[in-house]
Design a protein around this motif. Structure first.
Motif, mmCIF file in Angstrom:
data_model
loop_
_atom_site.group_PDB
_atom_site.id
_atom_site.type_symbol
_atom_site.label_atom_id
_atom_site.label_comp_id
_atom_site.label_asym_id
_atom_site.label_seq_id
_atom_site.Cartn_x
_atom_site.Cartn_y
_atom_site.Cartn_z
ATOM 1 N N LEU A 96 47.960 -18.036 40.116
ATOM 2 C CA LEU A 96 48.654 -17.225 41.193
ATOM 3 C C LEU A 96 49.349 -16.014 40.436
ATOM 4 O O LEU A 96 49.144 -15.687 39.576
ATOM 5 N N LYS A 97 49.673 -15.393 41.711
ATOM 6 C CA LYS A 97 50.380 -13.945 41.194
ATOM 7 C C LYS A 97 51.583 -14.280 41.682
ATOM 8 O O LYS A 97 51.803 -14.776 42.744
ATOM 9 N N MET A 98 52.375 -13.487 40.851
ATOM 10 C CA MET A 98 54.050 -13.216 41.336
ATOM 11 C C MET A 98 54.080 -11.806 41.051
ATOM 12 O O MET A 98 54.401 -11.426 39.488
ATOM 13 N N ILE A 99 55.473 -11.407 41.836
ATOM 14 C CA ILE A 99 55.836 -10.386 41.758
ATOM 15 C C ILE A 99 57.476 -10.769 41.947
ATOM 16 O O ILE A 99 58.342 -11.527 42.403
ATOM 17 N N CYS A 100 58.204 -9.799 41.152
ATOM 18 C CA CYS A 100 60.036 -10.751 41.018
ATOM 19 C C CYS A 100 60.946 -9.195 40.634
ATOM 20 O O CYS A 100 60.485 -7.909 39.629
ATOM 21 N N LEU A 101 62.139 -8.984 40.701
ATOM 22 C CA LEU A 101 62.660 -7.629 40.527
ATOM 23 C C LEU A 101 62.846 -8.668 38.948
ATOM 24 O O LEU A 101 63.326 -9.379 38.776
ATOM 25 N N PRO A 102 64.010 -7.912 37.870
ATOM 26 C CA PRO A 102 64.317 -8.234 36.848
ATOM 27 C C PRO A 102 65.983 -9.043 37.310
ATOM 28 O O PRO A 102 66.072 -10.303 36.066
ATOM 29 N N SER A 103 66.403 -8.962 38.806
ATOM 30 C CA SER A 103 67.385 -9.810 38.413
ATOM 31 C C SER A 103 66.949 -11.564 38.601
ATOM 32 O O SER A 103 68.327 -12.619 38.770
ATOM 33 N N VAL A 104 66.026 -11.670 39.244
ATOM 34 C CA VAL A 104 65.233 -13.255 39.049
ATOM 35 C C VAL A 104 65.653 -13.821 37.559
ATOM 36 O O VAL A 104 66.173 -15.246 38.074
ATOM 37 N N ALA A 105 65.616 -13.147 37.366
ATOM 38 C CA ALA A 105 66.050 -14.446 35.346
ATOM 39 C C ALA A 105 67.884 -14.437 35.589
ATOM 40 O O ALA A 105 67.950 -15.457 34.911
ATOM 41 N N ARG A 106 68.252 -14.236 36.741
ATOM 42 C CA ARG A 106 69.645 -14.039 36.837
ATOM 43 C C ARG A 106 69.809 -15.196 37.749
ATOM 44 O O ARG A 106 70.885 -15.856 38.549
ATOM 45 N N HIS A 107 69.032 -15.883 38.120
ATOM 46 C CA HIS A 107 68.680 -16.481 39.493
ATOM 47 C C HIS A 107 69.466 -15.940 41.331
ATOM 48 O O HIS A 107 70.264 -16.374 42.276
ATOM 49 N N ASN A 154 59.467 -2.414 45.337
ATOM 50 C CA ASN A 154 59.709 -0.876 45.287
ATOM 51 C C ASN A 154 60.690 -0.501 46.233
ATOM 52 O O ASN A 154 61.012 1.107 45.746
ATOM 53 N N LEU A 155 62.148 -1.299 46.276
ATOM 54 C CA LEU A 155 63.414 -0.368 46.886
ATOM 55 C C LEU A 155 64.644 -0.607 45.910
ATOM 56 O O LEU A 155 64.863 0.585 46.076
ATOM 57 N N MET A 156 63.684 -1.762 44.159
ATOM 58 C CA MET A 156 64.941 -0.899 43.879
ATOM 59 C C MET A 156 64.703 0.519 42.864
ATOM 60 O O MET A 156 66.008 0.983 43.127
ATOM 61 N N GLY A 157 64.215 1.395 42.817
ATOM 62 C CA GLY A 157 64.600 3.085 42.176
ATOM 63 C C GLY A 157 65.151 3.589 42.964
ATOM 64 O O GLY A 157 66.046 4.128 43.018
ATOM 65 N N PRO A 158 64.639 3.363 44.439
ATOM 66 C CA PRO A 158 64.952 4.390 45.905
ATOM 67 C C PRO A 158 66.280 4.068 46.212
ATOM 68 O O PRO A 158 67.450 5.191 45.875
ATOM 69 N N VAL A 159 67.282 2.719 45.606
ATOM 70 C CA VAL A 159 68.304 2.446 45.850
ATOM 71 C C VAL A 159 69.486 2.893 44.970
ATOM 72 O O VAL A 159 70.457 3.192 44.689
#
Length: 223
Positions: free
Chosen positions: A57-68, A114-119
């Protein structure tokens, strides 16, 4: 570590993925492989690990997933493969997941990360405007902008079962007010359309169709 594990998460640099997977001894009867390497294809992962398709399985997430506080993007859909379905409760526990059955659509889902950097770039632009125009300190401006964006994100996050939530938030802006006017000015300047161009360019890079850079005249500079 792999010998003592049932689920193996691959989180290395893209150029390291193939060699790392090849050096590990996977048990097709026991192991599940979850790759967080955006550019590593499922076929490549299956071949390198020797695991069947229902175990990779492939998974992509933002760092904030570590804080649920975020959501995981995954492919294939765990519901389609009983072994992978065992992972669904874990994904739900850390914030939920959005799944797609194939990698073609997965590349489109990846655009949301990809929205993280622009935001953050927009936040910094607003912070610097406050510093240069109003005279706020860097700390004061950073705290103000961060709290404002947090409040907006929390409002959008409420009533997630309502597909029109974002549209309703826009409609709630005071008619003739500052927010309505600011949004309209961004539309007139073409700013919102540029986001579409950036997203298209990014997906083109993910799909290996271009280098992802935008040429103002040619739109996308192809490889």
């Amino acid at each position: 570590i792999v010998d003592e594990s049932d689920v193996v998460f691959l989180s290395v640099l893209p150029q390291q993925a193939a060699s790392v997977v090849a050096d590990l001894n996977f048990d097709a009867d026991r192991h599940l492989l979850v790759s967080l390497v955006a550019t590593a294809g499922l076929a490549e992962l299956r071949e390198g690990s020797g695991l069947p398709k229902e175990k990779v399985l492939k998974m992509i997430c933002l760092p904030s997933v570590a804080r649920h506080e975020s959501v995981c993007l995954i492919t294939p859909d765990p519901k389609d493969f009983p072994p992978l379905a065992e992972l669904a409760p874990m994904f739900n526990a850390i914030g939920g997941y959005v799944a797609t059955p194939d990698e073609k659509n997965f590349s489109g889902l990846m655009i949301s990360t990809n929205l993280m950097g622009p935001v953050y770039g927009i936040m910094r632009q607003n912070r610097e405007w406050l510093r240069n125009t109003i005279g706020l300190s860097k700390l004061e401006a950073s705290q103000l902008i961060s709290k404002m964006y947090l409040g907006m994100a929390l409002d959008a996050n409420r009533h997630l079962d309502n597909p029109d939530r974002i549209d309703e938030l826009i409609a709630e802006q005071t008619p003739g007010g500052l927010n309505e006017q600011a949004l309209e000015n961004l539309k007139r300047l073409g700013t919102l359309d540029h986001f579409d161009r950036v997203n298209t360019a990014t997906r083109s890079r993910i799909d290996g169709e271009s280098d992802g850079w935008i040429d103002p005249e040619k739109h996308i500079s192809h490889l």
